[in-house]
Scaffold this motif. Sequence first.
Motif, mmCIF file in Angstrom:
data_model
loop_
_atom_site.group_PDB
_atom_site.id
_atom_site.type_symbol
_atom_site.label_atom_id
_atom_site.label_comp_id
_atom_site.label_asym_id
_atom_site.label_seq_id
_atom_site.Cartn_x
_atom_site.Cartn_y
_atom_site.Cartn_z
ATOM 1 N N VAL A 60 10.966 -10.676 29.901
ATOM 2 C CA VAL A 60 10.491 -10.317 28.771
ATOM 3 C C VAL A 60 8.950 -9.790 28.708
ATOM 4 O O VAL A 60 8.176 -10.438 29.405
ATOM 5 C CB VAL A 60 10.347 -11.573 28.058
ATOM 6 N N THR A 61 8.715 -8.797 28.183
ATOM 7 C CA THR A 61 7.420 -8.204 27.896
ATOM 8 C C THR A 61 6.965 -8.375 26.510
ATOM 9 O O THR A 61 7.451 -7.946 25.645
ATOM 10 C CB THR A 61 7.306 -6.809 28.539
ATOM 11 N N MET A 62 5.693 -8.422 26.533
ATOM 12 C CA MET A 62 4.876 -8.479 25.114
ATOM 13 C C MET A 62 3.671 -7.757 25.307
ATOM 14 O O MET A 62 2.929 -7.905 26.137
ATOM 15 C CB MET A 62 4.638 -10.048 24.825
ATOM 16 N N GLU A 63 3.481 -6.975 24.235
ATOM 17 C CA GLU A 63 2.414 -5.883 24.032
ATOM 18 C C GLU A 63 1.206 -6.475 23.219
ATOM 19 O O GLU A 63 1.674 -7.090 22.128
ATOM 20 C CB GLU A 63 2.822 -4.712 23.584
ATOM 21 N N ARG B 71 9.706 -7.277 23.907
ATOM 22 C CA ARG B 71 10.764 -6.729 24.354
ATOM 23 C C ARG B 71 11.778 -7.474 25.295
ATOM 24 O O ARG B 71 10.897 -7.951 26.330
ATOM 25 C CB ARG B 71 10.308 -5.154 24.976
ATOM 26 N N ILE B 72 12.878 -7.859 25.436
ATOM 27 C CA ILE B 72 13.763 -8.526 26.237
ATOM 28 C C ILE B 72 14.690 -7.702 26.978
ATOM 29 O O ILE B 72 15.487 -6.970 26.223
ATOM 30 C CB ILE B 72 14.693 -9.759 25.579
ATOM 31 N N ASP B 73 14.498 -7.591 28.125
ATOM 32 C CA ASP B 73 15.621 -6.637 29.146
ATOM 33 C C ASP B 73 16.251 -7.689 29.872
ATOM 34 O O ASP B 73 15.869 -8.652 30.564
ATOM 35 C CB ASP B 73 14.566 -5.798 30.001
ATOM 36 N N ARG B 74 17.681 -7.453 29.527
ATOM 37 C CA ARG B 74 18.621 -8.002 30.292
ATOM 38 C C ARG B 74 18.972 -7.590 31.689
ATOM 39 O O ARG B 74 19.555 -6.011 31.280
ATOM 40 C CB ARG B 74 19.801 -8.502 29.584
ATOM 41 N N VAL B 75 19.188 -8.092 32.743
ATOM 42 C CA VAL B 75 19.577 -7.167 33.949
ATOM 43 C C VAL B 75 20.556 -7.805 34.798
ATOM 44 O O VAL B 75 20.738 -9.283 34.557
ATOM 45 C CB VAL B 75 18.243 -6.984 34.910
ATOM 46 N N GLY C 265 14.584 -9.394 20.489
ATOM 47 C CA GLY C 265 14.498 -8.479 21.713
ATOM 48 C C GLY C 265 14.201 -7.320 21.835
ATOM 49 O O GLY C 265 13.879 -6.517 22.671
ATOM 50 N N ARG C 266 14.040 -6.386 20.330
ATOM 51 C CA ARG C 266 13.614 -5.278 20.249
ATOM 52 C C ARG C 266 12.418 -5.089 19.610
ATOM 53 O O ARG C 266 11.809 -3.852 19.360
ATOM 54 C CB ARG C 266 14.468 -4.477 19.526
ATOM 55 N N GLY C 267 11.520 -6.485 19.240
ATOM 56 C CA GLY C 267 10.309 -6.517 18.944
ATOM 57 C C GLY C 267 9.993 -6.724 17.345
ATOM 58 O O GLY C 267 9.194 -6.527 16.566
ATOM 59 N N ALA C 268 11.313 -6.977 16.802
ATOM 60 C CA ALA C 268 11.598 -7.243 15.224
ATOM 61 C C ALA C 268 11.526 -8.668 15.307
ATOM 62 O O ALA C 268 11.429 -9.392 16.017
ATOM 63 C CB ALA C 268 12.730 -6.636 14.713
#
Length: 465
Positions: free
Chosen positions: A392-395, A429-433, A328-331
């Motif tokens: 969830v955002t992916m670059e 990047r996973i953002d929980r809201v 979730g942090r890109g790793a």
Amino acid sequence: MLAVSMGSGLPAAAAAATPSAGPARRLARPSAQQLAFDDMELGVFIHYSIDTYGSVSAGMPASAFNPTSLDTEQWVLAAKAMGARYVVLTARHEQGFCLWPTATTGYSVRNSPYKNGEGDIVREFVDACRKHGVKPGLYTPPWIDDHFDQHTLGMAAGQGNAAIGKYDDPARYAKVRDKELRQQQELLTRYGPLVFYWDDHYGRSDSLSPEPQGGKLRELYAELGRQARRLQPDMLYFGPDVEHVGNESGHSCYPMWNAVDTVDGTRDSCATTYKWDGQNAGSPHGRLYRPRLGPNTDALSSGGWMWTGPRTVPSLQERMRVYYELIGRGAGAIVNLTPDASGRIPDNLVAAATEMGDEIRRRFSTPVARTRANGLSATLRFDAPRRIDHLVTMEGVAQGQKIARYRIEARVDGGWKTIVEGQTVGHKRIDRVEPVTVTALRFVCTEALERSVNIRGFAAYDTAA
């Protein structure tokens, strides 16, 4: 029903985004193999060797290695149930016992009861991986081989086996170098293409003290890396191609850049930002691209990397924490599954792996909506209010990692409000809201290293659905 905006009509903040100050050089770009490795995300480590039978510091003979029900297909299927796309086996661990019939030492399966000395567990493992559609990888620890140190070099058992300068003597170093190159050559020429090769302790001399030390350790790993690239140019090699997150605690730093500069300016040393238990944040304008990878064993069961007895499983919440704080942090994440003395992974660990895989699939297999964009923003619009709790955002990083800061806005009761503010995105990047009911969502890149940002994916999820 969903209507999608692909980045036209940028919000003012996005339109004003400008590249961060930095050296005038092209951003580090991943290879095709590194991009593919990013997409694999989750891997499994299989830690299995003579350690499993109680040996310490190569104190047991090869005959102590005696699995009764070894099943490499069971290992691979357990990994696959967790969602792993690749599996790495400890072909040789630190005591020096080899799971293949090497010509370099008698301390191997050749002199064990397993299949009357005719077995080759590395062969069985890679065959099982290929049969079940999982990529195989292998592990060795070049700097630590207790059996070789004691029986060939005459070093005392358990005394400084990890010391940085232990091979400074030229005669010792020549013997170690020859043995390591021959073992690596066997592994890279006998078993077909591998996706990943983990030569453990890469960069150790440069990362444990305030000042890089280099020395023979760096020299050995550099030469092994060159041979690996020559023998399997499409394989990723731990260190130059994939870098450790810097801990075994199941988290990566944030923000995190996959671009790095190295301590000696070459590909064959560790990153200037790398320290064990440090932040290992990378450098936005670093010259080399290295996907980050976090190994963890406690995420799935207690007891360390090798089997020492029955193991307990942490809560699903703890197992998912590792997923969020690495993937979730890109790793990437590589989680340990441990065969017992029979040669099988115990049922409770298989169940835990399956449960974790099922939960990842439940949460993230079916988005409420997904889009992508070439530009600094991406918008999701709904015909009716929808509940969401994950974003969830992916670059797209093929041309380099660029997003340095972003926000996510939600349209609620007719107005826009910011529900997330973040920094790097990278692969994912996973953002929980907190659960919120929305009629639209908007990702906005507010700071970028270059304006030509590619939002490979922007998706919303309702994990309670």
